[in-house]
Scaffold this motif. Sequence first.
Motif, PDB file in Angstrom:
ATOM      1  N   TYR A  37      70.875  22.047  13.402  1.00 14.42           N
ATOM      2  CA  TYR A  37      72.167  21.260  13.759  1.00 14.42           C
ATOM      3  C   TYR A  37      72.217  19.733  13.034  1.00 14.42           C
ATOM      4  O   TYR A  37      71.362  19.403  12.490  1.00 14.42           O
ATOM      5  CB  TYR A  37      72.063  21.018  15.426  1.00 14.42           C
ATOM      6  CG  TYR A  37      71.538  19.918  15.737  1.00 14.42           C
ATOM      7  CD1 TYR A  37      69.890  19.679  15.900  1.00 14.42           C
ATOM      8  CD2 TYR A  37      71.805  18.538  15.877  1.00 14.42           C
ATOM      9  CE1 TYR A  37      69.237  18.910  16.380  1.00 14.42           C
ATOM     10  CE2 TYR A  37      71.027  17.608  16.551  1.00 14.42           C
ATOM     11  CZ  TYR A  37      69.696  17.756  16.640  1.00 14.42           C
ATOM     12  OH  TYR A  37      68.976  16.767  17.054  1.00 14.42           O
ATOM     13  N   HIS A  41      76.864   9.694  12.599  1.00 10.98           N
ATOM     14  CA  HIS A  41      77.626   8.794  13.171  1.00 10.98           C
ATOM     15  C   HIS A  41      78.718   8.405  12.274  1.00 10.98           C
ATOM     16  O   HIS A  41      79.846   7.852  12.516  1.00 10.98           O
ATOM     17  CB  HIS A  41      76.910   7.757  14.106  1.00 10.98           C
ATOM     18  CG  HIS A  41      76.173   8.328  15.019  1.00 10.98           C
ATOM     19  ND1 HIS A  41      74.926   8.790  15.006  1.00 10.98           N
ATOM     20  CD2 HIS A  41      76.321   8.016  16.507  1.00 10.98           C
ATOM     21  CE1 HIS A  41      74.562   9.098  16.374  1.00 10.98           C
ATOM     22  NE2 HIS A  41      75.308   8.652  17.066  1.00 10.98           N
ATOM     23  N   ARG A 188      63.727  10.464   5.662  1.00 15.85           N
ATOM     24  CA  ARG A 188      64.229  10.198   7.144  1.00 15.85           C
ATOM     25  C   ARG A 188      62.821  10.075   8.057  1.00 15.85           C
ATOM     26  O   ARG A 188      61.718  10.443   7.416  1.00 15.85           O
ATOM     27  CB  ARG A 188      64.929  11.277   7.681  1.00 15.85           C
ATOM     28  CG  ARG A 188      64.219  12.624   7.865  1.00 15.85           C
ATOM     29  CD  ARG A 188      64.912  13.390   8.477  1.00 15.85           C
ATOM     30  NE  ARG A 188      65.512  13.286   9.691  1.00 15.85           N
ATOM     31  CZ  ARG A 188      66.342  13.783  10.520  1.00 15.85           C
ATOM     32  NH1 ARG A 188      66.956  15.029  10.095  1.00 15.85           N
ATOM     33  NH2 ARG A 188      66.892  13.379  11.597  1.00 15.85           N
ATOM     34  N   LYS A 201      68.095   8.903   9.709  1.00 19.38           N
ATOM     35  CA  LYS A 201      67.916   9.615   8.518  1.00 19.38           C
ATOM     36  C   LYS A 201      68.316   8.710   7.411  1.00 19.38           C
ATOM     37  O   LYS A 201      68.612   7.476   7.831  1.00 19.38           O
ATOM     38  CB  LYS A 201      69.240  10.641   8.911  1.00 19.38           C
ATOM     39  CG  LYS A 201      69.129  11.512   9.771  1.00 19.38           C
ATOM     40  CD  LYS A 201      69.964  12.886   9.545  1.00 19.38           C
ATOM     41  CE  LYS A 201      71.181  12.664  10.142  1.00 19.38           C
ATOM     42  NZ  LYS A 201      72.276  13.613  10.198  1.00 19.38           N
TER      43      LYS A 201
END
Length: 356
Positions: A37, A41, A188, A201
């Motif tokens: 997944y 943002h 990350r 990340k």
Amino acid sequence: MASSHRSEMIVRQDSPANLEFPFETLSDRLTPPGQFYVRSHFPVPELSAADWRLDISGLTRQPLSLTLADLHAMVSHTVTVTLECAGNNRSFLTPKVDGVAWDLGAVSTAEWTGVPLSAVLERAGLQAGVQEVVLCGADRGCLYEPVKTPGIIAYERSVPLQKARSDVLLAYAMNGQPLTAQHGFPLRAIVPGWYGMASVKWLRGIHLTDTPFQGFFQTLDYSYWEQSGPLSPQMTPLSAMQVKAQIARPAAGETVAAGQPYSVTGAAWTGEAEITGVEVSTDGGLTWAEAELTDPPEAHVWRRWQYLWQAPNTPGQVTLLARATDSAGCTQPSEHAPGRGKYMITFPLPVTVLLE
Ligand SMILES: Nc1nc2c(c(=O)[nH]1)N[C@H]1C(S)=C(S)[C@@H](COP(=O)(O)O)O[C@H]1N2
Ligand SMILES: [Mo]
């Protein structure tokens, strides 16, 4: 991510990309490449490996700036870690809440390779009094919902020094390949056992502080009302994942042959403990039976499970549920506590199928 893979993902939002793993396809322990997944943002920042630096600042003995080559030259570690977004299963909440409407697939597992954060902290040296390590992403932007950001901000999130030193990894590879752009190239954080928001990340900086970090994604977002002690609930940053089991198959709405055996399968995970048991109900929660755990226990990794169900002869609708217990003695609540808001949705999720 190749478009052929992307088409197998459930697109919750196009831009920035928010993509869900189709959980009913769960088969391997590691989520297939290109199906892990994606939760972002802001748009993916354009970073070139050659120009990129990791700056370690704040309460260090000496400021440090590392290249990707510097990190590759350090001793590498590889760990398998399950990440779950704190908003996974949000589509099951009623009434509806703000945020990406994740179904079952904002959770995935990968093998991560990189350098322990502790080794980088050791290289920089710590001044006395460090409490938190702020992980700074290179992505930035402005958000308007559910609350407006104070202008353009970056994605930043902290972990307590103790967690930072124990098992946080600075990962440059995922399943043996360099990180893809969507998963944080070139570097990350992986914070094992914690909800995904901590695994920053596109890392560009690490900042050591002696005060609690109060950034947007630490306080206004990715926080919940914790009730502990005699006072009213207090706003607390989300941290460790809470115990949960999910059913992969049957999928909701699937038709199941009446009177036939059916192998109910899924996965279960928790934060800083181990999954010790999974129970399945095939009568909407009236009775529960023990499922078989098909993976050995491993810290911070989901355990797949199966339950051989003898589907009843009578046609009609049946609701299946699963719930897990961990080695800390925690199990799933029957209802969503209001203080959790749009996060930590861990009540057993109904999977209704049609017997025919
Ligand atoms: N820099 C940065 N890091 C981030 C995010 C982000 O938007 N920007 N999203 C976080 C959230 S909420 C989750 S759940 C995980 C998702 O990681 P993935 O996209 O590799 O699955 O990344 C976290 N790290
Ligand atoms: Mo998340």
